[in-house]
Design a protein around this motif. Structure first.
Motif, PDB file in Angstrom:
ATOM      1  N   THR A 270      28.410 -22.569  20.778  1.00  0.00           N
ATOM      2  CA  THR A 270      27.206 -21.978  20.193  1.00  0.00           C
ATOM      3  C   THR A 270      27.568 -21.088  19.009  1.00  0.00           C
ATOM      4  N   ALA A 271      28.613 -20.268  19.161  1.00  0.00           N
ATOM      5  CA  ALA A 271      29.029 -19.388  18.072  1.00  0.00           C
ATOM      6  C   ALA A 271      29.530 -20.185  16.873  1.00  0.00           C
ATOM      7  N   ALA A 272      30.225 -21.280  17.146  1.00  0.00           N
ATOM      8  CA  ALA A 272      30.747 -22.117  16.054  1.00  0.00           C
ATOM      9  C   ALA A 272      29.654 -22.946  15.410  1.00  0.00           C
ATOM     10  N   GLY A 273      28.602 -23.261  16.161  1.00  0.00           N
ATOM     11  CA  GLY A 273      27.561 -24.123  15.635  1.00  0.00           C
ATOM     12  C   GLY A 273      27.957 -25.584  15.627  1.00  0.00           C
ATOM     13  N   VAL A 274      28.878 -25.944  16.537  1.00  0.00           N
ATOM     14  CA  VAL A 274      29.353 -27.331  16.636  1.00  0.00           C
ATOM     15  C   VAL A 274      29.204 -27.758  18.096  1.00  0.00           C
ATOM     16  N   ASP A 275      28.200 -28.587  18.391  1.00  0.00           N
ATOM     17  CA  ASP A 275      27.870 -28.914  19.780  1.00  0.00           C
ATOM     18  C   ASP A 275      28.977 -29.674  20.512  1.00  0.00           C
ATOM     19  N   ASP A 276      29.697 -30.531  19.801  1.00  0.00           N
ATOM     20  CA  ASP A 276      30.717 -31.351  20.462  1.00  0.00           C
ATOM     21  C   ASP A 276      32.131 -30.847  20.199  1.00  0.00           C
ATOM     22  N   LEU A 277      32.276 -29.554  19.905  1.00  0.00           N
ATOM     23  CA  LEU A 277      33.584 -28.976  19.583  1.00  0.00           C
ATOM     24  C   LEU A 277      34.540 -29.085  20.773  1.00  0.00           C
ATOM     25  N   ASP A 278      35.757 -29.517  20.503  1.00  0.00           N
ATOM     26  CA  ASP A 278      36.812 -29.576  21.515  1.00  0.00           C
ATOM     27  C   ASP A 278      37.413 -28.175  21.661  1.00  0.00           C
ATOM     28  N   VAL A 279      37.234 -27.542  22.817  1.00  0.00           N
ATOM     29  CA  VAL A 279      37.612 -26.142  23.031  1.00  0.00           C
ATOM     30  C   VAL A 279      38.579 -26.034  24.204  1.00  0.00           C
ATOM     31  N   THR A 280      39.625 -25.240  24.023  1.00  0.00           N
ATOM     32  CA  THR A 280      40.538 -24.898  25.108  1.00  0.00           C
ATOM     33  C   THR A 280      40.502 -23.388  25.315  1.00  0.00           C
ATOM     34  N   ILE A 281      40.054 -22.949  26.486  1.00  0.00           N
ATOM     35  CA  ILE A 281      40.016 -21.520  26.797  1.00  0.00           C
ATOM     36  C   ILE A 281      41.403 -21.107  27.286  1.00  0.00           C
ATOM     37  N   GLU A 282      42.016 -20.135  26.596  1.00  0.00           N
ATOM     38  CA  GLU A 282      43.384 -19.737  26.927  1.00  0.00           C
ATOM     39  C   GLU A 282      43.454 -18.420  27.680  1.00  0.00           C
ATOM     40  N   GLY A 283      42.389 -17.665  27.698  1.00  0.00           N
ATOM     41  CA  GLY A 283      42.403 -16.409  28.430  1.00  0.00           C
ATOM     42  C   GLY A 283      41.111 -15.650  28.242  1.00  0.00           C
ATOM     43  N   VAL A 284      40.777 -14.848  29.232  1.00  0.00           N
ATOM     44  CA  VAL A 284      39.573 -14.019  29.166  1.00  0.00           C
ATOM     45  C   VAL A 284      39.943 -12.622  29.655  1.00  0.00           C
ATOM     46  N   ALA A 285      39.600 -11.612  28.879  1.00  0.00           N
ATOM     47  CA  ALA A 285      39.896 -10.227  29.258  1.00  0.00           C
ATOM     48  C   ALA A 285      38.645  -9.386  29.048  1.00  0.00           C
ATOM     49  N   SER A 286      38.357  -8.525  30.011  1.00  0.00           N
ATOM     50  CA  SER A 286      37.173  -7.666  29.907  1.00  0.00           C
ATOM     51  C   SER A 286      37.557  -6.321  29.317  1.00  0.00           C
TER      52      SER A 286
END
Length: 549
Positions: A270-286
Motif C-alpha cells: 500500500t505504501a509503495a502503491g504497487v499491488d503485486d510487489l514482491d516483498v520479503t519481511i526481514e524484521g519487525v521492531a516496536s
C-alpha cells in the motif's frame, strides 16, 4: 560471588551511547568495562541520522572516514528532504520546505561555515560495530551477554553486580558507573529517578523489508516519504535507495498480534502503491514515540546518558546524537578526575550543562513531530512558532553550553545561531593552515586544554602558561599567524579577540576563558585552572570573559 578485577568506569549498556562512552574514555586514556545483557548488537537499522556535532566528535575519535564508508552511508550520501505522497508511486502531496528542514539530514553546506564536517546518514546497525571495534582497540572490556543486576555506591566507589549468560554472578568494583542502558534503564530505576515531559505520543512498528522499489521511486533521493492512502499512514525510509527499506507504521500495542508478516507485506504494498510487489519481511521492531527527561542525570558516582536520561521522537534525529554529546562531555571530565587533574566537583557540571540541553532538545523534537501532519494538509498551514529555525536548531542546541547564563544584552543561554567565541559556547570553526595543511580550528581541540592566541598575544599566553604550570595542567598553545595561519577569514574577529587577546578551550571544544585583549595587571589567573577544574570545594567550575581590550 566471583571477584572481578577493578576497572575505573563501568558502563551499563552496549548500544550506541554506551559504546561511544567507552571509545571517548579510551581516547582519554581511561579503561572501561561495558556490560550488555544482549549477546550481540541489534541487526535492525533503527536510527540513522548522525548530525554534524556528533560527526565532529567521531572525527576526533578517528572514525569519521570509516563511518562515511559504511554501505548505508555511501548509499544515502545524496539523500535529503521529506515528502508526503498518496504512495511512493502516487501523487506527491507536499514537502517540508520550512527553514528547519535541514534537521532531516541534508549535508549541503553544513561544513561550510559552522562546522568541520557535516551530517551523515548511516544506520545504527552499521555505526555500532564500528564503535565496538574502536572501543576495544582503546582498551574497553566489552562483556556482551552480561546483565547488570544491581549496584551499591559508597564514598570511595561503586560495587556493580552482574550475571553472565551462563548464570554466574560477579561483583565488580569501579570508581564510577554510567547508565546508558536505554529508555527502560535499570540504573535509573534503581536510583529512583523519575522522568518528566509530555510522555507517550504514539506507538510504531519498524518493518524492515526487501523489495525492488526502483520504478516507483523514480530517481528521487529523500530521507523519508510519508504515505497517506485512505486510513493507512506510514513513513517509508530508504536503506540503500533500491531494495532495502524501512516502513514506520503506527499501531496499538494491544493489537500487535495482527501485524503478521503477511499483513506487514500488505502495508508495504500500500505504501509503495504497487499491488503485486514482491516483498520479503526481514524484521519487525516496536518502539514508542515519547518525550521525557530524567529529573536528574547523576546521583553520587552514577551518571545517566542517552535514552536512560531522555527519550524523544525521532524527528530531527536528535536522540542518539544528544546521547553521543553527553558521552563526550562526561568522558573528559571523568578522565580529568581519574587522572588527578580535577576535583570531583567537575563531575557536577555534567548535569548542569547537559540536562538543560536535553530538555530543550526534547521540546524541539516533540514540536517537530507534531508539525509533520501539515505535509498531508493538516489543520495548521504554518509551523509552530516555538520551533527554532534552522540553522539554530542544527547547530545552536548542540554547541551551546549551559555553563554560562545569557549575557546582559539578553538572549537564550542554550540557543545561538553562530558560535562567537563567548565562554560557555562551542568554539568557532574557522579554516586555517597548520603544518602546510588546511584544517578546522576545531581539529586543534579534543585531547587537552588549548590556548588560541592572537598574533600579539604574548602577554596573554605567558599569563595562562604560568597559571597552567602552577596547576600542573598541560595546555597546548596555537598562535595566530605562527602556528595557525588564517585563510580568507579574520580568525581573531571570529573568536571575539583583538590581536593581543587569547582564548582557552576545554578538551571538549567549549570555550572556558577569553581575554579580548592583553590581561590587565589586576587579572588573577593564578587560580584559573583550580576554578575550571573544581580543585577545591569552594572553587566551583566557572568560565570567564574579559571583554575589555
Amino acid at each position: 560471588m566471583n571477584a572481578a578485577a577493578d576497572t575505573p568506569v563501568v558502563i551499563a549498556g552496549g548500544s550506541l551511547v554506551g559504546l561511544a562512552t567507552a571509545l571517548f574514555l579510551g581516547r582519554h586514556g581511561v579503561r572501561s568495562m561495558v556490560v550488555e545483557r544482549n549477546e550481540g548488537l541489534s541487526p535492525h537499522p533503527r536510527a540513522r541520522g548522525v548530525n554534524a556535532r556528533a560527526m565532529e566528535l567521531f572525527r576526533w575519535a578517528g572514525i569519521e572516514d570509516e563511518l562515511r564508508s559504511m554501505p548505508s552511508a555511501k548509499a544515502l550520501a545524496g539523500n535529503s528532504g521529506i515528502i508526503a505522497a498518496e504512495s511512493l508511486a502516487g501523487k506527491e502531496m507536499g514537502a517540508l520546505k520550512e527553514g528547519y528542514h535541514r534537521d532531516t539530514g541534508a549535508a549541503d553546506d553544513d561544513a561550510g561555515w559552522l562546522g568541520a564536517t557535516g551530517w551523515c546518514l548511516c544506520h545504527q546497525h552499521e555505526v555500532e560495530p564500528l564503535l565496538r571495534e574502536h572501543a576495544a582497540r582503546h582498551g574497553a572490556d566489552l562483556r556482551f551477554g552480561t546483565e547488570l543486576t544491581g549496584f551499591e555506591q559508597d564514598a570511595d566507589g561503586v560495587t556493580v553486580r552482574t550475571r553472565d549468560a551462563a548464570g554466574a554472578e560477579h561483583s565488580i568494583r569501579t570508581a564510577y558507573l554510567v547508565g546508558a542502558d536505554g529508555a527502560g534503564s535499570l540504573v535509573r530505576r534503581l536510583l529512583d529517578i523519575g522522568m518528566d515531559g509530555p510522555g507517550t505520543l504514539a506507538h510504531f512498528l519498524n518493518v524492515q523489508f526487501r523489495a525492488d522499489l526502483t520504478e516507483p521511486l523514480r530517481g528521487r533521493r529523500f530521507v523519508m516519504c510519508y504515505t497517506i492512502s485512505g486510513k493507512s499512514r506510514s513513513g517509508l525510509l530508504p536503506v540503500n535507495n533500491a531494495d532495502e527499506w524501512l516502513l514506520h507504521v503506527p499501531y496499538e500495542p494491544d493489537r500487535a498480534a495482527e501485524f503478521t508478516p503477511e499483513h506487514c507485506a500488505s502495508l508495504v504494498r500500500t505504501a509503495a502503491g504497487v499491488d503485486d510487489l514482491d516483498v520479503t519481511i526481514e524484521g519487525v521492531a516496536s518502539w514508542e514515540s515519547a518525550g521525557r527527561v530524567a529529573r536528574s542525570f547523576a546521583a553520587g558516582r552514577v551518571f545517566l546518558a542517552g535514552d536512560a536520561a531522555h527519550v524523544m521522537p525521532p524527528t530531527g534525529a536528535y536522540g542518539s546524537n544528544t546521547g553521543v554529546q553527553e558521552a563526550h562531555n562526561l568522558a573528559w571530565k571523568l578522565a580529568a578526575v581519574l587522572h588527578g587533574q580535577a576535583g570531583p566537583g567537575l563531575l557536577d557540571t555534567y548535569e548542569r550543562e547537559r540536562r538543560p540541553v536535553a530538555e530543550a532538545t526534547v521540546e524541539q523534537a516533540v514540536l517537530r513531530s507534531k508539525d509533520r501532519p501539515r505535509l498531508a494538509g493538516g489543520p495548521s498551514p504554518a509551523p509552530d512558532p516555538r520551533i527554532k529555525p534552522d540553522p539554530v536548531v542544527t547547530f545552536g542546541q548542540v554547541y551551546r553550553s549551559a555553563a554560562v547564563e545569557a549575557d546582559a544584552a539578553g538572549g537564550d543561554p542554550l540557543w545561538e545561531p553562530e558560535p562567537t567565541g563567548r565562554p560557555g559556547t562551542r568554539a568557532p570553526h574557522v579554516i586555517v593552515k597548520r603544518d602546510g595543511r588546511l584544517v578546522s580550528t576545531l581539529d586543534l581541540y579534543g585531547d587537552a586544554f588549548v590556548l588560541l592566541c592572537g598574533p600579539q598575544g604574548t602577554a596573554a599566553a605567558d599569563a595562562v602558561a604560568r597559571a597552567a604550570r602552577k596547576a600542573g595542567v598541560t595546555v597546548e598553545t596555537a598562535v595566530i599567524g605562527r602556528d595557525v595561519h588564517p585563510v580568507a577569514v579574520d580568525l581573531c574577529r571570529a573568536h571575539g579577540l583583538t590581536p593581543a587577546g587569547a582564548l582557552l578551550v576545554r578538551p571538549d571544544g567549549f570555550v572556558a576563558w577569553r581575554s579580548a585583549g592583553p590581561p590587565a595587571g589586576s587579572d588573577d589567573l593564578g587560580g584559573l585552572f583550580d576554578r575550571l577544574l573544581c580543585r577545591s570545594a569552594d572553587a566551583p567550575a566557572e568560565v570567564a570573559d574579559r571583554v575589555a581590550g
